[in-house]
Design a protein around this motif. Structure first.
Motif, PDB file in Angstrom:
ATOM      1  N   GLU A   1     -37.296 -32.090 -80.680  1.00 54.92           N
ATOM      2  CA  GLU A   1     -38.628 -32.045 -80.079  1.00 54.92           C
ATOM      3  C   GLU A   1     -39.056 -33.481 -79.819  1.00 54.92           C
ATOM      4  N   SER A   2     -39.409 -33.758 -78.590  1.00 54.65           N
ATOM      5  CA  SER A   2     -39.787 -35.107 -78.226  1.00 54.65           C
ATOM      6  C   SER A   2     -40.977 -35.039 -77.276  1.00 54.65           C
ATOM      7  N   PHE A   3     -42.029 -35.763 -77.614  1.00 53.27           N
ATOM      8  CA  PHE A   3     -43.205 -35.744 -76.763  1.00 53.27           C
ATOM      9  C   PHE A   3     -44.011 -37.020 -76.966  1.00 53.27           C
ATOM     10  N   SER A   4     -44.931 -37.220 -76.074  1.00 49.91           N
ATOM     11  CA  SER A   4     -45.874 -38.323 -76.144  1.00 49.91           C
ATOM     12  C   SER A   4     -47.262 -37.712 -76.044  1.00 49.91           C
ATOM     13  N   SER A   5     -48.270 -38.477 -76.372  1.00 51.21           N
ATOM     14  CA  SER A   5     -49.627 -37.968 -76.180  1.00 51.21           C
ATOM     15  C   SER A   5     -50.534 -39.090 -75.713  1.00 51.21           C
TER      16      SER A   5
ATOM     17  N   THR B   1     -59.959 -36.106 -75.435  1.00 54.44           N
ATOM     18  CA  THR B   1     -59.102 -35.066 -76.006  1.00 54.44           C
ATOM     19  C   THR B   1     -57.652 -35.526 -75.941  1.00 54.44           C
ATOM     20  N   ARG B   2     -56.923 -35.360 -77.043  1.00 58.81           N
ATOM     21  CA  ARG B   2     -55.508 -35.731 -77.054  1.00 58.81           C
ATOM     22  C   ARG B   2     -54.716 -34.680 -76.282  1.00 58.81           C
ATOM     23  N   VAL B   3     -53.920 -35.149 -75.295  1.00 59.97           N
ATOM     24  CA  VAL B   3     -53.132 -34.276 -74.430  1.00 59.97           C
ATOM     25  C   VAL B   3     -51.652 -34.556 -74.676  1.00 59.97           C
ATOM     26  N   ARG B   4     -50.892 -33.509 -74.942  1.00 59.16           N
ATOM     27  CA  ARG B   4     -49.455 -33.634 -75.194  1.00 59.16           C
ATOM     28  C   ARG B   4     -48.707 -33.693 -73.862  1.00 59.16           C
ATOM     29  N   LYS B   5     -47.760 -34.596 -73.765  1.00 55.84           N
ATOM     30  CA  LYS B   5     -46.934 -34.767 -72.564  1.00 55.84           C
ATOM     31  C   LYS B   5     -45.478 -34.605 -72.984  1.00 55.84           C
TER      32      LYS B   5
END
Length: 80
Positions: A16-20, A26-30
């Motif tokens: 699992e790899s993501f940035s935010s 509001t924190r948004v997951r990318k």
């Protein structure tokens, strides 16, 4: 300096790899769809890419050039 060819095999298991980022408070997951390797310091890539400027990658915002990207490696990229 001698020019030659080489190869490397990288077996990466990325579960699992993501940035935010913050968007309107509001924190948004990318989702991240590619793997990129880069030189950590702009001075470290001078043997490979003389005179190159710093890249934006590393945590401090100054890296060497990207050495490998999976963006165009697979048919139907991004990574599955």
């Amino acid at each position: 300096m001698r020019a030659d060819r080489g190869s490397v095999r990288v077996d990466a298991i990325i579960d699992e790899s993501f940035s935010s980022t913050l968007c309107d408070g509001t924190r948004v997951r990318k989702e991240l769809n590619h793997v990129v390797f880069w030189f950590a310091d702009p001075a470290d890539d001078e043997d490979c890419v003389p005179g190159s400027g710093p890249g934006p990658f590393d945590g401090d915002g100054e890296s060497g050039v990207a050495a490998m990207s999976s963006k165009n490696f697979l048919p139907g990229a991004p990574l599955p």
